[in-house]
Scaffold this active site. Structure first.
Site, mmCIF file in Angstrom:
data_model
loop_
_atom_site.group_PDB
_atom_site.id
_atom_site.type_symbol
_atom_site.label_atom_id
_atom_site.label_comp_id
_atom_site.label_asym_id
_atom_site.label_seq_id
_atom_site.Cartn_x
_atom_site.Cartn_y
_atom_site.Cartn_z
ATOM 1 N N LYS A 120 3.504 -15.452 -13.473
ATOM 2 C CA LYS A 120 4.843 -15.193 -14.002
ATOM 3 C C LYS A 120 5.397 -13.989 -13.241
ATOM 4 O O LYS A 120 5.321 -12.843 -13.691
ATOM 5 C CB LYS A 120 4.751 -14.932 -15.513
ATOM 6 N N ARG A 168 0.826 -1.219 0.000
ATOM 7 C CA ARG A 168 0.000 0.000 0.000
ATOM 8 C C ARG A 168 0.853 1.260 0.000
ATOM 9 O O ARG A 168 0.361 2.348 -0.269
ATOM 10 C CB ARG A 168 -0.938 0.001 1.209
ATOM 11 N N GLU A 201 8.347 -28.523 -15.298
ATOM 12 C CA GLU A 201 8.784 -27.797 -16.496
ATOM 13 C C GLU A 201 10.291 -27.612 -16.444
ATOM 14 O O GLU A 201 10.933 -27.993 -15.463
ATOM 15 C CB GLU A 201 8.073 -26.438 -16.575
HETATM 16 N N1 PXG Z 1 7.833 -21.969 -17.900
HETATM 17 C C1 PXG Z 1 8.479 -20.946 -17.323
HETATM 18 C C2 PXG Z 1 8.807 -21.019 -15.876
HETATM 19 C C3 PXG Z 1 8.831 -19.815 -18.084
HETATM 20 O O1 PXG Z 1 9.471 -18.801 -17.495
HETATM 21 C C4 PXG Z 1 7.821 -20.868 -20.011
HETATM 22 C C5 PXG Z 1 7.495 -21.939 -19.202
HETATM 23 C C6 PXG Z 1 7.370 -20.891 -21.446
HETATM 24 O O2 PXG Z 1 6.255 -20.048 -21.642
HETATM 25 P P1 PXG Z 1 5.986 -19.338 -23.047
HETATM 26 O O3 PXG Z 1 4.747 -18.523 -22.825
HETATM 27 O O4 PXG Z 1 7.202 -18.474 -23.340
HETATM 28 O O5 PXG Z 1 5.800 -20.382 -24.041
HETATM 29 C C7 PXG Z 1 8.528 -19.782 -19.468
HETATM 30 C C8 PXG Z 1 8.952 -18.666 -20.351
HETATM 31 C C9 PXG Z 1 14.584 -17.607 -20.536
HETATM 32 C C10 PXG Z 1 13.293 -17.042 -20.016
HETATM 33 O O6 PXG Z 1 15.600 -16.881 -20.477
HETATM 34 C C11 PXG Z 1 12.042 -17.685 -20.198
HETATM 35 C C12 PXG Z 1 10.880 -17.091 -19.673
HETATM 36 C C13 PXG Z 1 11.014 -15.924 -19.019
HETATM 37 C C14 PXG Z 1 12.231 -15.339 -18.843
HETATM 38 C C15 PXG Z 1 13.366 -15.868 -19.347
HETATM 39 O O7 PXG Z 1 14.616 -18.740 -20.984
HETATM 40 N N2 PXG Z 1 9.561 -17.549 -19.743
#
Ligand code: PXG
Length: 286
Positions: free
Chosen positions: A150, A104, A183
């Protein structure tokens, strides 16, 4: 070259700054998106905005502009940058506050859009497939910090990544605290067994990837069976193919996991087919 939009103003890499009192920096209190543009066209911007606003809602953060307006900011920034094949990073932090946790005390969230170039895995990684190990660090518990959000807190994924770096492999596969496959450090995971594409469901505690969803659509269209159900390590070891999906990497095969050769030991035919279909979709612009 990169172009950075912060709260309505454009900057270059040297002048783009945020306050040291921003709670994004002090506490990782914020959310983000990684998005791509192919030949100037942004891939599934609506899905990314929907996930960003969902992540913000999940942490009780009001993004100070409507999604449609932020979408126009992204389009404009990409256009101005002149970067045709861009990697776009949207960040919304809690904003500037004091040194206490209380959100806040942060009256105005900070909104950032970075447009940059994209660095991919080398071509041979796509042909050969990646090496990977199962990380000892589990993914965040879904009732603690939901993996669906995210957020700017990537430490568990970074610690898993560090395990992979220390062991000399390309990527890591993270499990949840019960041992189910979740993942990779920044990618979703899929596998193929007897022509069926299998992947953990979002309720298993994963980030619901935009690329993952596109790949499942493409797999159905191509006539593969699709099964979203929990997987364990045995399923991966005995898979015909294992692949990872993400905005940056698109679709990349895993050749070796925990010392076990997966399938034929290189990117498999379904992985390569899905990669080609994804490329066609992304460059077509839907
Ligand atoms: N799982 C996680 C934890 C992610 O951060 C994905 C899956 C794939 O999602 P998308 O929407 O992009 O298909 C992500 C993707 C990197 C990096 O450097 C990747 C992500 C964010 C920041 C950096 O590989 N996100």
């Amino acid at each position: 070259m990169s172009l950075i939009w912060i709260d309505g103003h454009y900057h270059d890499r040297a002048t783009a700054m945020v306050s040291v009192f921003d709670h994004g920096l002090l506490y990782g209190d914020g959310v983000f998106e990684g998005i791509r543009a192919y030949n100037g066209r942004i891939f599934r911007l609506d899905r990314h905005l929907e996930r960003l606003y969902g992540s913000a809602k999940g942490i009780w953060l009001d993004v100070p502009l409507p999604a449609a307006e932020l979408g126009r900011v992204v389009e404009e920034a990409v256009g101005k940058s002149g970067i045709k094949d861009a990697y776009i990073r949207l960040v919304v932090t809690r904003g500037v506050g004091d040194l206490g946790l209380d959100p806040r005390k942060c009256p105005k969230p900070t909104v950032i859009c970075i447009v940059d170039t994209i660095k991919l895995w080398p071509q041979e990684s796509y042909e050969r497939g990646l090496t990977a190990l199962t990380a000892a660090t589990p993914i965040n518990h879904r009732e603690s910090l939901s993996p669906r959000i995210k957020s700017l807190n990537y430490l568990s994924h970074i610690l898993a990544k560090v395990e992979g770096i220390a062991a000399g492999v390309d990527e890591v596969i993270m499990l949840d605290s019960s041992g189910y496959v979740a993942e990779a450090s920044g990618m979703n995971l899929g596998m193929v067994k007897r022509g069926v594409v299998r992947t953990p469901p979002p309720y298993a505690g994963i980030l619901r990837g935009v690329t993952r969803d596109a790949i499942l659509e493409l797999a159905r269209e191509a006539g593969y069976g699709v099964d979203e159900s929990p997987l364990n390590r045995y399923d991966l070891y005995t898979a015909d193919e294992v692949f990872l999906t993400g905005t940056a990497a698109e679709v990349v095969g895993v050749a070796k996991l925990d010392g076990r050769v997966i399938g034929t030991g290189k990117a498999g035919p379904v992985t390569r087919d899905l990669f080609a279909r994804f490329r066609a979709l992304a460059t077509r612009g839907d």
